[in-house]
Design a protein around this motif. Structure first.
Motif, short mmCIF file in Angstrom:
data_model
loop_
_atom_site.label_atom_id
_atom_site.label_comp_id
_atom_site.label_asym_id
_atom_site.label_seq_id
_atom_site.Cartn_x
_atom_site.Cartn_y
_atom_site.Cartn_z
N GLU A 77 32.57 11.08 -1.92
CA GLU A 77 31.18 11.50 -1.98
C GLU A 77 31.12 13.02 -1.96
O GLU A 77 31.53 13.65 -0.97
N PRO A 78 30.62 13.66 -3.02
CA PRO A 78 30.66 15.13 -3.07
C PRO A 78 29.82 15.79 -1.99
O PRO A 78 30.11 16.91 -1.59
N ARG A 79 28.79 15.09 -1.49
CA ARG A 79 27.94 15.70 -0.47
C ARG A 79 28.47 15.48 0.94
O ARG A 79 27.89 15.97 1.90
N ASP A 80 29.55 14.71 1.05
CA ASP A 80 30.13 14.44 2.37
C ASP A 80 31.47 15.15 2.49
O ASP A 80 32.52 14.54 2.62
N ARG A 81 31.42 16.46 2.46
CA ARG A 81 32.67 17.25 2.48
C ARG A 81 33.35 17.22 3.85
O ARG A 81 34.51 17.56 3.97
N TYR A 82 32.62 16.82 4.89
CA TYR A 82 33.19 16.75 6.23
C TYR A 82 33.40 15.30 6.65
O TYR A 82 33.24 14.96 7.81
N GLU A 83 33.77 14.46 5.70
CA GLU A 83 33.82 13.02 5.97
C GLU A 83 34.77 12.68 7.12
O GLU A 83 34.46 11.81 7.95
N LYS A 84 35.92 13.29 7.17
CA LYS A 84 36.88 12.96 8.23
C LYS A 84 36.27 13.22 9.61
O LYS A 84 36.35 12.38 10.52
N LEU A 85 35.65 14.38 9.77
CA LEU A 85 35.00 14.70 11.04
C LEU A 85 33.80 13.78 11.28
O LEU A 85 33.59 13.30 12.40
N ASN A 86 33.04 13.52 10.23
CA ASN A 86 31.86 12.66 10.37
C ASN A 86 32.23 11.26 10.83
O ASN A 86 31.54 10.66 11.67
N ARG A 87 33.32 10.73 10.30
CA ARG A 87 33.73 9.38 10.70
C ARG A 87 34.17 9.36 12.16
O ARG A 87 33.98 8.36 12.86
N GLY A 88 34.76 10.44 12.63
CA GLY A 88 35.13 10.49 14.04
C GLY A 88 33.91 10.47 14.95
O GLY A 88 33.87 9.76 15.96
N ILE A 89 32.90 11.26 14.59
CA ILE A 89 31.66 11.27 15.37
C ILE A 89 30.96 9.93 15.26
O ILE A 89 30.37 9.43 16.23
N TRP A 90 31.03 9.33 14.10
CA TRP A 90 30.46 8.00 13.87
C TRP A 90 31.06 6.98 14.82
O TRP A 90 30.35 6.16 15.42
N GLY A 91 32.36 7.01 14.97
CA GLY A 91 33.01 6.09 15.89
C GLY A 91 32.60 6.33 17.33
O GLY A 91 32.43 5.39 18.11
N PHE A 92 32.43 7.59 17.70
CA PHE A 92 31.97 7.92 19.06
C PHE A 92 30.57 7.36 19.29
O PHE A 92 30.28 6.78 20.34
N ASN A 93 29.69 7.53 18.31
CA ASN A 93 28.33 7.00 18.44
C ASN A 93 28.34 5.48 18.57
O ASN A 93 27.54 4.90 19.32
N GLN A 94 29.25 4.83 17.85
CA GLN A 94 29.33 3.38 17.94
C GLN A 94 29.73 2.95 19.35
O GLN A 94 29.21 1.97 19.88
N LEU A 95 30.65 3.67 19.93
CA LEU A 95 31.11 3.34 21.28
C LEU A 95 29.95 3.44 22.28
O LEU A 95 29.75 2.53 23.11
N ILE A 96 29.17 4.50 22.18
CA ILE A 96 28.03 4.68 23.07
C ILE A 96 27.02 3.56 22.88
O ILE A 96 26.46 3.01 23.84
N ASP A 97 26.79 3.21 21.63
CA ASP A 97 25.82 2.14 21.35
C ASP A 97 26.31 0.80 21.88
O ASP A 97 25.53 0.03 22.45
N ARG A 98 27.61 0.53 21.71
CA ARG A 98 28.14 -0.78 22.10
C ARG A 98 28.14 -0.98 23.60
O ARG A 98 27.86 -2.09 24.08
#
Length: 353
Positions: A77-98
């Protein structure tokens, strides 16, 4: 602040780590042989191709069926240039939600009657009307600003602070706006897609809009300057957060992400579609979080906003469907009509695309 707190609920829901990407291994290519040409002797299959020769076309091309199944490497995705970092934060948010937010919101849904939750949602939506009014004025949209003003007056008075949405019932439609949308109207580009800790899906531009709302939202200003105790202010924020998370569950967001092969990519695509629709003032919200919050910057959608994809709003009408109802598949199976009923013509008579 209602906008900020509700954005947290979206962020904490839309969390996940995608499955590993799969790609088809390249097949070995043998040098072509020719048995029909008398001038050229037949070459063994192991003879390497001459230097500079073009390899066979299928040497680096994935199998068509393999790519059609969605298993080939997808283009980044050309607009997601920070995808690796974004996925890490995404996983952290999932943990908090769960471990925190989802269990609390589930208990909230079990204890608080649905009619009471609907009223709480309407109150927080009503508190967001002044901020929408400000942004509509900043965007030079006085007619939409007037809708915000009329809705706030009607729902605050005869709607008892927003517990009842009489404005919608008499035809005054919502006109939500936030400062991220205002920046877009002013011509500021959205820049890269980012996932913020706790706040979730956003862009650089919308992140700036969220920061401005901290200090400029009339609701936030009123809360900060009130004589309420610190714990009361925190309690209001917690109720808003938990209520918004419960609304997401009822609107089908959990099922949407759980059914996705890559929840991160699905939510990213949904964010862009929802955000584009919000900036274009397509106010009829999609099935996911259509009315849980006034902040369009953090609300995903299941697909393009079309008339067929728009679900009824269970927080406005009293005859809403059951909260846990499974969304209808928009694609009719073979042999049925588009309304999920039996086909009125034989299958052979149905025109094929």
């Amino acid at each position: 602040m209602r906008t900020t707190v509700a954005a947290c609920s979206v962020a904490l829901l839309l969390s996940g780590v995608s499955p590993a990407a799969m790609a088809q291994p390249a097949r070995p290519v043998a040098a072509p042989t020719s048995a029909a040409s008398p001038q050229t002797p037949q070459s063994p299959a192991t003879t390497p191709a001459p230097q500079g020769a073009t390899p066979a076309p299928d040497a680096a091309t994935p199998d068509a069926g393999f790519a059609a199944d969605g298993l080939a490497d997808a283009a980044p995705e050309p607009r997601d240039r920070y995808e690796k970092l974004n996925r890490g934060i995404w996983g952290f948010n999932q943990l908090i939600d769960r471990i925190i937010l989802k269990p609390v919101s589930s208990g909230y849904r079990a204890i608080i009657p649905r009619v009471a939750r609907r009223g709480i949602t309407r109150v927080f939506n009503n508190l967001g009307e002044p901020w929408s009014f400000v942004n509509n004025m900043l965007q030079a949209k006085p007619k939409r600003a007037l809708l915000n003003l009329r809705r706030f007056v009607v729902n605050t008075t005869i709607g008892v602070g927003g517990l009842a949405d009489h404005a919608t019932k008499i035809g005054i439609r919502p006109a939500p706006e936030d400062f991220g949308q205002t920046l877009a109207v002013w011509g500021i580009k959205s820049s890269a897609y980012v996932v913020l800790p706790v706040f979730g899906p956003s862009t650089v531009r919308d992140g700036i809009g969220t920061g401005v709302a901290f200090v400029a939202d009339p609701y936030q200003i009123a809360i900060n300057q009130s004589d309420l105790s610190l714990w009361t202010k925190r309690g209001i924020g917690i109720v808003s957060l938990v209520n918004a998370r419960a609304n997401l569950t009822e609107s089908g967001a959990d099922s949407f992400l759980q059914s996705s092969l890559d929840p991160y990519a699905a939510a990213r695509s949904a964010f862009w579609q929802r955000r584009t629709a919000a900036i274009a003032n397509q106010d009829a919200g999609p099935a996911i979080n259509a009315n849980a919050t006034n902040s369009s910057a953090a609300n995903p959608t299941t697909g393009p906003v079309t008339d067929a994809a728009i679900a009824p709003d269970p927080f406005i009408t009293d005859d809403a469907p059951a909260p846990d109802a499974t969304p209808t598949n928009p694609v009719a199976p073979q042999g049925t009509s588009a309304t999920d009923g039996p086909a009125t013509q034989p299958d052979a008579a149905v025109p094929r695309p």
